[in-house]
Design a protein around this motif. Structure first.
Motif, PDB file in Angstrom:
ATOM      1  N   THR A   1     -34.772  69.121  -2.434  1.00 58.58           N
ATOM      2  CA  THR A   1     -35.678  69.250  -1.099  1.00 58.58           C
ATOM      3  C   THR A   1     -37.313  69.491  -1.000  1.00 58.58           C
ATOM      4  O   THR A   1     -37.121  70.164  -2.433  1.00 58.58           O
ATOM      5  CB  THR A   1     -34.770  69.863   0.269  1.00 58.58           C
ATOM      6  N   ASP A   2     -37.766  69.222  -0.697  1.00 61.92           N
ATOM      7  CA  ASP A   2     -39.387  69.964  -1.452  1.00 61.92           C
ATOM      8  C   ASP A   2     -39.395  69.491   0.370  1.00 61.92           C
ATOM      9  O   ASP A   2     -40.190  69.141   1.143  1.00 61.92           O
ATOM     10  CB  ASP A   2     -39.793  68.683  -1.652  1.00 61.92           C
ATOM     11  N   GLY A   3     -40.030  71.670   1.028  1.00 62.54           N
ATOM     12  CA  GLY A   3     -40.228  71.994   2.400  1.00 62.54           C
ATOM     13  C   GLY A   3     -38.685  71.526   2.567  1.00 62.54           C
ATOM     14  O   GLY A   3     -37.622  71.775   2.606  1.00 62.54           O
ATOM     15  N   LYS A   4     -38.803  70.366   4.045  1.00 59.61           N
ATOM     16  CA  LYS A   4     -38.155  69.915   4.828  1.00 59.61           C
ATOM     17  C   LYS A   4     -37.693  68.680   4.704  1.00 59.61           C
ATOM     18  O   LYS A   4     -36.717  67.842   5.004  1.00 59.61           O
ATOM     19  CB  LYS A   4     -38.256  69.666   6.555  1.00 59.61           C
ATOM     20  N   GLU A   5     -38.348  68.141   3.561  1.00 59.22           N
ATOM     21  CA  GLU A   5     -38.402  66.595   3.032  1.00 59.22           C
ATOM     22  C   GLU A   5     -37.287  66.410   1.887  1.00 59.22           C
ATOM     23  O   GLU A   5     -37.323  67.074   0.670  1.00 59.22           O
ATOM     24  CB  GLU A   5     -39.015  66.286   2.547  1.00 59.22           C
ATOM     25  N   LYS A   6     -36.119  65.529   2.162  1.00 59.29           N
ATOM     26  CA  LYS A   6     -34.829  65.179   1.273  1.00 59.29           C
ATOM     27  C   LYS A   6     -35.632  64.747  -0.102  1.00 59.29           C
ATOM     28  O   LYS A   6     -36.258  63.466   0.424  1.00 59.29           O
ATOM     29  CB  LYS A   6     -33.679  64.761   1.908  1.00 59.29           C
ATOM     30  N   LEU A   7     -35.515  64.474  -1.247  1.00 61.94           N
ATOM     31  CA  LEU A   7     -36.095  64.117  -2.393  1.00 61.94           C
ATOM     32  C   LEU A   7     -34.319  63.255  -2.146  1.00 61.94           C
ATOM     33  O   LEU A   7     -33.643  63.390  -2.884  1.00 61.94           O
ATOM     34  CB  LEU A   7     -36.487  64.254  -2.589  1.00 61.94           C
ATOM     35  N   LYS A   8     -35.203  61.558  -3.194  1.00 63.29           N
ATOM     36  CA  LYS A   8     -33.829  60.701  -3.139  1.00 63.29           C
ATOM     37  C   LYS A   8     -33.659  60.755  -5.141  1.00 63.29           C
ATOM     38  O   LYS A   8     -32.720  60.854  -6.300  1.00 63.29           O
ATOM     39  CB  LYS A   8     -33.977  59.779  -3.101  1.00 63.29           C
ATOM     40  N   SER A   9     -34.719  61.921  -5.644  1.00 69.54           N
ATOM     41  CA  SER A   9     -35.040  61.730  -7.272  1.00 69.54           C
ATOM     42  C   SER A   9     -35.648  62.930  -7.985  1.00 69.54           C
ATOM     43  O   SER A   9     -36.502  62.951  -7.362  1.00 69.54           O
ATOM     44  CB  SER A   9     -35.224  60.313  -8.343  1.00 69.54           C
ATOM     45  N   TRP A  10     -35.451  63.090  -9.213  1.00 68.49           N
ATOM     46  CA  TRP A  10     -36.683  63.654 -10.276  1.00 68.49           C
ATOM     47  C   TRP A  10     -38.088  63.353  -9.955  1.00 68.49           C
ATOM     48  O   TRP A  10     -38.713  64.042 -10.654  1.00 68.49           O
ATOM     49  CB  TRP A  10     -36.342  64.598 -10.782  1.00 68.49           C
ATOM     50  N   GLU A  11     -37.643  61.856  -9.967  1.00 61.61           N
ATOM     51  CA  GLU A  11     -38.769  61.675 -10.438  1.00 61.61           C
ATOM     52  C   GLU A  11     -39.948  61.460  -9.310  1.00 61.61           C
ATOM     53  O   GLU A  11     -41.248  62.295  -9.422  1.00 61.61           O
ATOM     54  CB  GLU A  11     -39.055  59.641 -10.133  1.00 61.61           C
ATOM     55  N   ALA A  12     -39.339  61.604  -7.500  1.00 63.78           N
ATOM     56  CA  ALA A  12     -39.604  62.085  -6.866  1.00 63.78           C
ATOM     57  C   ALA A  12     -40.820  62.833  -6.445  1.00 63.78           C
ATOM     58  O   ALA A  12     -41.678  63.625  -6.171  1.00 63.78           O
ATOM     59  CB  ALA A  12     -39.299  61.651  -5.058  1.00 63.78           C
ATOM     60  N   LEU A  13     -40.004  64.164  -7.066  1.00 62.54           N
ATOM     61  CA  LEU A  13     -40.490  65.516  -7.380  1.00 62.54           C
ATOM     62  C   LEU A  13     -41.856  65.312  -8.382  1.00 62.54           C
ATOM     63  O   LEU A  13     -42.325  66.609  -7.850  1.00 62.54           O
ATOM     64  CB  LEU A  13     -39.333  66.648  -7.370  1.00 62.54           C
TER      65      LEU A  13
END
Length: 211
Positions: free
Chosen positions: A104-116
């Protein structure tokens, strides 16, 4: 003991003797009841002791293989590069079976490390490469560690200067893992907490988990 003679039924006990016999039988029945109660009580105590011993043995067995996962998020330097990474280590005494991982990034769920990785400001030089090992269906032995995600910068001096900016870019990022022991005792832990892993009944399926 006195007997009375009856012309029809022969010898009979006197009333005093009958009372004595009744009292004796009553006392005997009381003793039997007491002995029965003592026997049941002793059996209950023995059963409780056996169950307590079994429970203590079970807890000791479970404790002897407890895994304890720690998740670190840090930066480090080598002679030629600057590295940002997540590391997962088993600091316990038994294998940790990883069931699910969520980013997650804050309250947002991320589907991949690339999104981070897209959270890095454009002012930061592009990392030379990214690296990482899958967390899917992995078992970590005691003392083992795995790095699920990392970035490497070649321009070490520039990256060092901007290391605070890099760390700030990932300040709200959190890696959350649910794992179990070989006895199916499960816990959750996160990279953003210093608390001990939290026990859970089971590891739920995660729809947007990372691999």
């Amino acid at each position: 003991m006195e007997f009375e003679e009856d012309s029809d039924s022969g010898l009979q006990l006197s009333g005093e003797d009958k009372s004595w016999i009744k009292l004796t039988l009553f006392r005997i029945s009381i003793m039997h009841a007491i002995l029965s109660f003592v026997g049941v009580s002793m059996g209950g105590i023995a059963l409780y002791a056996a169950l307590s011993q079994a429970d203590a043995t079970s807890k000791q067995q479970h404790a002897s293989v407890w895994p304890i996962l720690t998740i670190d998020q840090n930066t480090r330097s080598t002679d030629s590069s600057f590295i940002f990474e997540f590391t997962v280590k088993n600091s316990g005494v038994g294998p940790a079976i990883l069931h699910s991982a969520q980013l997650t990034d804050g309250k947002e769920k991320l589907k991949s490390w690339e999104a981070l990785q897209t959270r890095i400001p454009a002012s930061i030089p592009r990392a030379r490469q990214s690296f990482g090992a899958s967390l899917r269906s992995r078992a970590l032995a005691p003392g083992d560690r795995v790095t699920p995600f990392g970035l490497i910068w070649n321009d070490i001096e520039s990256a060092k200067i901007q290391s605070v900016t890099i760390e700030d870019a990932f300040a709200d990022a959190s890696l959350n893992i649910c794992y179990c022991s070989v006895f199916e005792k499960c816990w959750t832990t996160s990279s953003t907490t210093m608390d001990a892993p939290k026990p859970v009944d089971f590891c739920p399926a995660v729809d947007e988990g990372i691999h």
